[in-house]
Design an enzyme around this catalytic site. Structure first.
Site, PDB file in Angstrom:
ATOM      1  N   ASP A  83      29.761 -48.940  27.028  1.00  0.00           N
ATOM      2  CA  ASP A  83      29.837 -49.737  25.823  1.00  0.00           C
ATOM      3  C   ASP A  83      29.336 -51.145  26.170  1.00  0.00           C
ATOM      4  OD1 ASP A  83      30.200 -50.538  23.251  1.00  0.00           O
ATOM      5  OD2 ASP A  83      32.246 -49.827  23.068  1.00  0.00           O
TER       6      ASP A  83
HETATM    7  C1  BGC Z   1      31.034 -50.957  20.106  1.00  0.00           C
HETATM    8  C2  BGC Z   1      30.325 -49.634  20.112  1.00  0.00           C
HETATM    9  C3  BGC Z   1      28.900 -49.800  19.662  1.00  0.00           C
HETATM   10  C4  BGC Z   1      28.226 -50.831  20.537  1.00  0.00           C
HETATM   11  C5  BGC Z   1      26.774 -51.041  20.201  1.00  0.00           C
HETATM   12  C6  BGC Z   1      30.245 -52.048  20.801  1.00  0.00           C
HETATM   13  O1  BGC Z   1      30.795 -53.286  20.589  1.00  0.00           O
HETATM   14  O2  BGC Z   1      32.303 -50.803  20.719  1.00  0.00           O
HETATM   15  O3  BGC Z   1      31.002 -48.720  19.296  1.00  0.00           O
HETATM   16  O4  BGC Z   1      28.229 -48.579  19.711  1.00  0.00           O
HETATM   17  O5  BGC Z   1      28.900 -52.058  20.387  1.00  0.00           O
HETATM   18  O6  BGC Z   1      26.603 -51.698  19.026  1.00  0.00           O
END
Ligand code: BGC
Length: 751
Positions: free
Chosen positions: A296
């Site tokens: 993430d």
């Molecule tokens: C979130 C994810 C997301 C990623 C990319 C993160 O802050 O937890 O769910 O896919 O950002 O945008």
């Protein structure tokens, strides 16, 4: 005399031509040559030419400047593309824009390896569907798969290859804002929805230009953050992890999810992004997952504040050693992996393995045949927000609505000769309707409830007044709404949360209607007019006052682009609501965590015995249970009939019940099957969902529903952590809500 740039240019061209020749001379992978073997050959040939930096580039994912979910750390990502130091970009979309970026990768890098474009296509791309939790409330797997399909068609037409979805985190705590992004609290339902979404996004063929890579996230147990606070600590037994939290990720992997995303949280003291047990032992070895794992957003870097490493270089080593293939946005592999390799902290074969997994998927997508095949302006113009996509979304809105209350048949409303006071901060609102993670959705294209009602019932007279704002304490507008109510036959109040109140980093410690909304409702109620409340929210709210005082209550979640139309279809009876809650609505925050599949305890609640498991100030039961949802018609369900009183290993037990539509409307019931293992080597939940069937019946009609149970449905992690069923007595329940069931018993025998 040639200038230096010209010489460099020609050197680059010679290199490029050489590469093209190499790549083309050895059995190019065409669309017809997508066998695993052929792809592996190509990957190996390509990898043989790659420098370490280029390899690390493939393991690096940076955001573009379109849309960010955290601090944008790099504004020079285009230079990174040029130097081959980034292999994947997220938050860039649009046929033209992705093509431009792809041209840099293909034409200006040494090896011309195409970029992979990812994005959070969660509940639609431009045509926005109800939030994922709302879709889950449809309990309609075909419709959920169809919604993901539409999203994939739209997203791929605009250059995307990869969605960061589905989010399959089991969520039992509605304080956690990300409850909105998943399929709710139940493991079995979560598994089925995970499968449906993966299939919808990926289709049958990754090489097709209208399918994209799915990404099961956030692995693992992200939904179990303590106190429902995002990014917070997760600590649970291995048994609870395996029994309740891991199965939806496994279901996604089994359905073919091409990628996995690690979660921000720690689990048993080890951050998920550095957790070898999760990423290698379970995901790779036990489940045989062969796609790639991305982190993430900056979650490698975050292992420093987690306190398991002293610096980012060590964090990168922990991540790679645990099994992370691609670093999202943190630039840790980018900055430090080479040094870690030189110091012997990681190995070339680990790096190669990660790169191989990533390149394999790029080949499978057909990007080496035609890097621009997904960036197609014509398809973008033809396939995005088509009338058909909008109709599919409207249908999903109708199916996602849950009728929580309907006294005296307040709903449906008649369409003519009626004065409706339409009030509330969300009644004439477009902006909030598309919810959080609304991708490239344009809220200006969303249909408000007011517009939807005008379209569906043009002869109804709407008296509109906002009444109050969503979250402030302004009471000045209440009088106008009350005046409208006084003139009306019925009040329709559209209330709830703003979109930003749920989703990532949007946790709440109180789950009441925000601002002065309840005060407005109280004054509307005092007019004596029938009060219909439509709720929009990303999570269960604590709404006991509404439960007691609204005449009708409709849970509409954040319904998306077509929200107002789908809601109007239900309010005016063009569609008879059929949704069921995928998550428990507590009476108050103090009951949390509350979910239907609790354990019995040694002192189950007895109202006549103080020393049993209960509260002094609130019942144990929720306000609205998992699986609950009314219809404009009424249904009755018979006692379940079993094909036998005994189930044997590898045999089947049929459970049949008769469902009858006894009311005045045609409608759809969701017949749910639960089991309880009365005695186990470890304690078992009081109920566990094991199946459901949606049955559409015309008024007066009845039908039989039959479920098949096998020992697989009775299996769990036994006291020795082996997985399987244990002989003994079982109760099987059939019902239309987790708290409204009829039962029968059988014995599981192991001869
Ligand atoms: C979130 C994810 C997301 C990623 C990319 C993160 O802050 O937890 O769910 O896919 O950002 O945008």
């Amino acid at each position: 005399m040639r200038t230096l740039p010209a010489i460099l240019l020609s050197v680059r061209w010679i290199a490029l031509i050489a590469i093209v020749l190499v790549v083309n001379s050895c059995s190019p992978v065409s669309d017809t040559d997508k066998t695993d073997e052929a792809i592996q050959k190509k990957v190996n040939e390509l990898m043989a030419q790659m420098t370490l930096q280029e390899k690390i580039g493939q393991m690096t994912l940076f955001t573009s400047d379109y849309d960010v979910t955290g601090p944008t750390m790099r504004d020079n990502y285009k230079d990174d593309i040029k130097s081959g130091r980034v292999g994947a970009i997220f938050n860039a979309f649009g046929a033209d824009y992705t093509r431009k970026l792809q041209e840099i990768a293909v034409n200006e890098t040494r090896l011309g390896i195409p970029l992979l474009f990812g994005y959070d296509v969660i509940h639609g791309f431009r045509t926005i569907f109800p939030i994922s939790l709302g879709e889950a409330a449809s309990w309609n797997l075909e419709a959920i798969q169809g919604a993901a399909r539409v999203a994939a068609v739209e997203a791929t037409a605009e250059g995307l290859h990869w969605t960061f979805a589905p989010m399959v985190d089991i969520a039992r705590d509605p304080r956690w804002g990300r409850v909105s992004e998943g399929a709710g609290e139940d493991t079995w339902l979560g598994c089925r929805i995970a499968e449906a979404r993966v299939k919808g996004f990926q289709g049958d063929d990754l090489a097709a230009t209208n399918t994209l890579l799915a990404c099961a996230k956030h692995y693992a147990a992200y939904g179990a953050a303590q106190a429902g606070r995002d990014y917070h600590t997760v600590d649970m037994s291995e048994r609870a992890l395996r029994e309740f939290y891991l199965p939806p990720y496994k279901a996604a992997a089994d359905a073919g999810a091409a990628t996995f995303m690690t979660s921000f949280n720690e689990l048993d003291g080890i951050p998920a992004t550095g957790n070898k047990h999760l990423l290698t032992n379970i995901l790779r070895h036990e489940w045989g997952f062969d796609g790639f794992v991305v982190t993430d957003y900056t979650s490698i870097n975050e292992m420093v504040p987690h306190g398991v490493v002293t610096n980012e270089k060590e964090a990168g080593e922990l991540a790679l050693n645990a099994g992370v293939d691609m670093d999202m946005q943190g630039a840790v592999y980018y900055n430090h992996l080479e040094q870690s390799l030189n110091e012997g902290k990681v190995t070339v074969s680990q790096i190669d393995q990660a790169v191989r997994r990533i390149l394999t998927l790029k080949f499978k997508l057909g990007l080496f045949d035609d890097p621009y095949r997904y960036s197609d302006l014509k398809r973008q113009q033809e396939l995005v927000m088509t009338p058909q996509n909008l109709e599919t979304a409207r249908d999903m809105v109708r199916r996602s609505l849950v009728l929580l209350k309907n006294n005296n048949q307040t709903l449906p409303l008649r369409k003519e000769k009626i004065n409706i006071a339409l009030v509330g901060p969300l009644a004439d609102n477009q902006q909030e309707l598309i919810g959080s993670w609304s991708a490239a959705g344009d809220w200006k294209k969303a249909v408000s409830v007011m517009e939807g009602m005008k379209t569906v019932a043009p002869a109804a007279n709407l008296l509109f007044a906002t009444g109050c704002n969503i979250a402030d304490d302004t009471t000045a507008m209440i009088a106008q709404a009350v005046a409208a109510a006084a003139k009306a036959d019925v009040v329709v109040a559209v209330m709830g949360e703003a979109a930003w109140m749920s989703g990532e980093a949007a946790c709440r410690s109180q789950l009441d209607l925000p601002g002065v909304q309840q005060e407005l409702l109280q004054q509307l109620k005092a007019t004596g007019k029938p009060l219909v409340v439509v709720l929009m929210n990303g999570r269960p709210l604590t709404i006991p006052w509404l439960d007691q005082n609204a005449d009708a209550l409709v849970e509409a979640w954040f319904p998306g682009t077509q929200g107002g139309l789908g809601i109007a279809d239900v309010l005016f009876g063009d569609y008879n609501p059929s949704g069921k809650l995928p998550v428990t609505f507590p009476r108050n925050v103090g009951q949390i965590p509350i979910h239907y599949n609790m354990k019995n305890t040694g002192r189950p609640m007895d109202p006549n015995n103080k020393y049993t498991s209960k509260y002094l100030d609130v019942p144990n039961t929720p306000l609205y249970p998992f699986g609950f949802g009314l219809s404009y018609t009424s249904f009755t369900l018979s006692e379940p009939r079993l094909s036998d009183t005994v189930l044997l290993p590898a045999k089947e037990l049929k459970v049949t019940a008769t469902v009858a539509n006894t009311g005045n409307y045609d409608g759809e019931e969701t017949v749910q099957l639960y089991v309880r293992d009365l005695v186990g080597s470890v304690t078992r939940p009081v109920k566990e969902l094991k199946g459901f069937q949606k049955v559409f019946l015309k008024k007066g009609e009845q039908a039989e529903v039959t479920f098949t149970l096998t020992d697989a449905d009775l299996s769990f992690y036994r006291s020795d952590m082996t997985f399987g069923a244990e002989p003994g007595q079982f109760v099987v329940y059939v019902g239309n809500s987790s708290d409204n069931v009829k039962s029968a018993t059988f014995t599981y025998l192991q001869k």
